[in-house]
Design an enzyme around this catalytic site. Structure first.
Site, PDB file in Angstrom:
ATOM      1  CD  GLU A  91      -1.440  -0.161   3.611  1.00 60.69           C
ATOM      2  OE1 GLU A  91      -1.826  -1.306   3.912  1.00 60.69           O
ATOM      3  OE2 GLU A  91      -1.881   0.864   4.154  1.00 60.69           O
ATOM      4  CB  CYS A 104       3.482   7.666   2.343  1.00 63.64           C
ATOM      5  SG  CYS A 104       4.068   6.502   3.573  1.00 63.64           S
ATOM      6  CB  CYS A 111       7.876  -4.731   8.524  1.00 69.69           C
ATOM      7  SG  CYS A 111       9.240  -3.880   9.356  1.00 69.69           S
ATOM      8  CB  CYS A 115       7.159  -1.525  15.910  1.00 63.97           C
ATOM      9  SG  CYS A 115       8.797  -1.004  15.391  1.00 63.97           S
ATOM     10  CB  CYS A 118       3.835  -1.306  13.531  1.00 65.87           C
ATOM     11  SG  CYS A 118       3.905  -1.132  11.746  1.00 65.87           S
ATOM     12  CB  CYS A 332       2.018   2.034   7.212  1.00 63.87           C
ATOM     13  SG  CYS A 332       3.070   1.717   8.605  1.00 63.87           S
TER      14      CYS A 332
HETATM   15  N1  SAH Z   1      10.406   0.927   9.370  1.00 63.52           N
HETATM   16  C1  SAH Z   1      10.449   2.352   9.243  1.00 63.52           C
HETATM   17  C2  SAH Z   1       9.437   2.939   8.287  1.00 63.52           C
HETATM   18  C3  SAH Z   1       8.061   2.392   8.271  1.00 63.52           C
HETATM   19  S1  SAH Z   1       7.016   2.759   9.633  1.00 63.52           S
HETATM   20  C4  SAH Z   1      10.354   3.008  10.594  1.00 63.52           C
HETATM   21  O1  SAH Z   1      10.237   2.301  11.575  1.00 63.52           O
HETATM   22  O2  SAH Z   1      10.474   4.217  10.679  1.00 63.52           O
HETATM   23  C5  SAH Z   1       6.594   4.453   9.426  1.00 63.52           C
HETATM   24  C6  SAH Z   1       6.272   5.193  10.714  1.00 63.52           C
HETATM   25  O3  SAH Z   1       4.954   4.852  11.160  1.00 63.52           O
HETATM   26  C7  SAH Z   1       7.209   4.855  11.849  1.00 63.52           C
HETATM   27  O4  SAH Z   1       7.518   6.008  12.587  1.00 63.52           O
HETATM   28  C8  SAH Z   1       6.362   3.916  12.673  1.00 63.52           C
HETATM   29  O5  SAH Z   1       6.842   3.804  13.970  1.00 63.52           O
HETATM   30  C9  SAH Z   1       5.001   4.560  12.536  1.00 63.52           C
HETATM   31  N2  SAH Z   1       3.868   3.725  12.904  1.00 63.52           N
HETATM   32  C10 SAH Z   1       3.687   2.403  12.724  1.00 63.52           C
HETATM   33  N3  SAH Z   1       2.507   2.019  13.210  1.00 63.52           N
HETATM   34  C11 SAH Z   1       1.914   3.102  13.717  1.00 63.52           C
HETATM   35  C12 SAH Z   1       0.671   3.336  14.362  1.00 63.52           C
HETATM   36  N4  SAH Z   1      -0.193   2.354  14.602  1.00 63.52           N
HETATM   37  N5  SAH Z   1       0.397   4.611  14.737  1.00 63.52           N
HETATM   38  C13 SAH Z   1       1.276   5.618  14.500  1.00 63.52           C
HETATM   39  N6  SAH Z   1       2.451   5.457  13.898  1.00 63.52           N
HETATM   40  C14 SAH Z   1       2.775   4.204  13.523  1.00 63.52           C
END
Ligand code: SAH
Length: 345
Positions: A91, A104, A111, A115, A118, A332
């Site tokens: 996406e 974006c 991934c 996290c 996420c 995302c």
């Molecule tokens: N792996 C990279 C890029 C992809 S994630 C990274 O970690 O930066 C893009 C951003 O979205 C990151 O800052 C991530 O922590 C954030 N993100 C992921 N899930 C989220 C959520 N549920 N709410 C807010 N931000 C989120």
């Protein structure tokens, strides 16, 4: 990497001259692929029929398709689901700002960073995207909206520094004056903080804006939400960031997703401010998007405001990220997961 969309001009020149054709044909081919964004040899009318046939046999083009499109009625944000040749789904999001269109993109299918808040990482990593597949997201969106895209954020699903070479190949291709000519300063790369790759990126004299997903002021708290914190400490990340600033002169963005009761207290804000004081940086706060399978809730408005005030008072430039496309699914990875679920996989 054999897909022709991922090759740079020199590689195309080698490939074209190996066919006994003159070198300038490579430039024409590059312009078709990256300036006109035509991924169909039959339309490349200034290349001979014979050459097009050879290319088609040896380097079949495998275009990515727009599978679905969700348009926000609130702010014109569009979320796209793309399907790749091997039927994996990714996406991307188009965001419309006063200063231009921003896309974006995803860098991986799924991934493996894990996290805990996420959605992209729920099923682990499926595979990394080729530079061509990263380009396709930008090109297809530009063609779809018939407008130029001026900014790119590599902030969709995936960890772009896990495969720095592929990500930088994408950056150089989208940067090319013979292609879309989007300057590195208009590209933001977001990482959960892979320290050796941050040094490597700095040594490449990158001009991209580096965004670090910090999300916590102490290692202990960070470990509870981001497994990568077991590998690299915040101190190590900040040292790498100082090196990036020193080498490139670029300001760093720290992303901080506020999660109610996890990382959003006044003490957290003070501690974060202390760690970042004096650094050429900027903090981008975002209330965490609720993910169905995850326990975390976004902080409420008064708390966010307080957090922001404390950072500002410490001289740390802080902004609150505007929530775009709230009516068409949030963070995302969520859209893709929902689509796959509904399709019954
Ligand atoms: N792996 C990279 C890029 C992809 S994630 C990274 O970690 O930066 C893009 C951003 O979205 C990151 O800052 C991530 O922590 C954030 N993100 C992921 N899930 C989220 C959520 N549920 N709410 C807010 N931000 C989120």
């Amino acid at each position: 990497m054999n897909d022709i969309q991922s090759k740079d001009l020199i590689e195309l020149e080698n490939l074209i001259t190996a066919y006994g054709e003159s070198k300038f044909r490579a430039k024409q081919l590059f312009e078709w692929l990256h300036q006109k964004m035509i991924w169909d040899y039959s339309e490349m009318t200034n290349l001979s029929q014979g050459l097009r046939e050879k290319l088609n046999k040896d380097y079949p083009l495998n275009p990515v398709k727009i599978l679905k499109k969700y348009i926000s009625e609130v702010d014109g944000t569009i979320k796209y689901l793309f399907e790749m040749q091997d039927s994996h789904i990714i996406e991307s999001v188009l965001m419309r700002y006063k200063h231009g269109n921003s896309v974006c993109i995803s860098s991986q299918v799924g991934c493996r960073m894990g996290c805990r808040f996420c959605a992209s990482t729920l099923e682990g990593l499926i595979r990394t995207l080729t530079p061509g597949e990263m380009l396709a997201q930008v090109y297809l969106i530009q063609q779809d909206i018939k407008e130029r895209v001026s900014n790119i954020v590599i902030m969709g699903s995936g960890e772009p520094l896990e495969n720095l070479d592929l990500t930088m190949r994408f950056v150089h291709l989208i940067n090319s004056p013979l292609g879309q000519n989007i300057g590195q300063r208009h590209i933001t790369l977001s990482t959960c903080g892979l320290v050796p790759q941050i040094y490597e990126l700095a040594d490449q004299m990158s001009q991209v804006t580096l965004a670090i997903s910090l999300h916590a002021p102490t290692d202990e708290k960070r470990k509870s939400i981001m497994p990568i914190a077991n590998k690299y400490t915040i101190t190590e990340i900040l040292q790498a960031c100082q090196y990036y600033i020193q080498k490139t002169g670029r300001r760093i963005t720290f992303e901080y997703a506020l999660m109610s009761g996890q990382n959003d207290t006044s003490e957290d804000a003070r501690c974060l401010g202390e760690r970042l004081r004096g650094m050429l940086c900027h903090v981008n706060l975002i209330p965490v998007n609720k993910v169905e399978e995850r326990a975390y809730q976004g902080s409420d408005a008064p708390r966010i405001e307080k957090f922001m005030d404390i950072l500002n008072a410490q001289g740390i430039q802080t902004t609150l990220r505007r929530k775009l496309g709230a009516d068409i699914d949030a963070a995302c990875g969520q859209l893709r997961n929902r689509y796959i679920k509904e399709r019954g996989e």
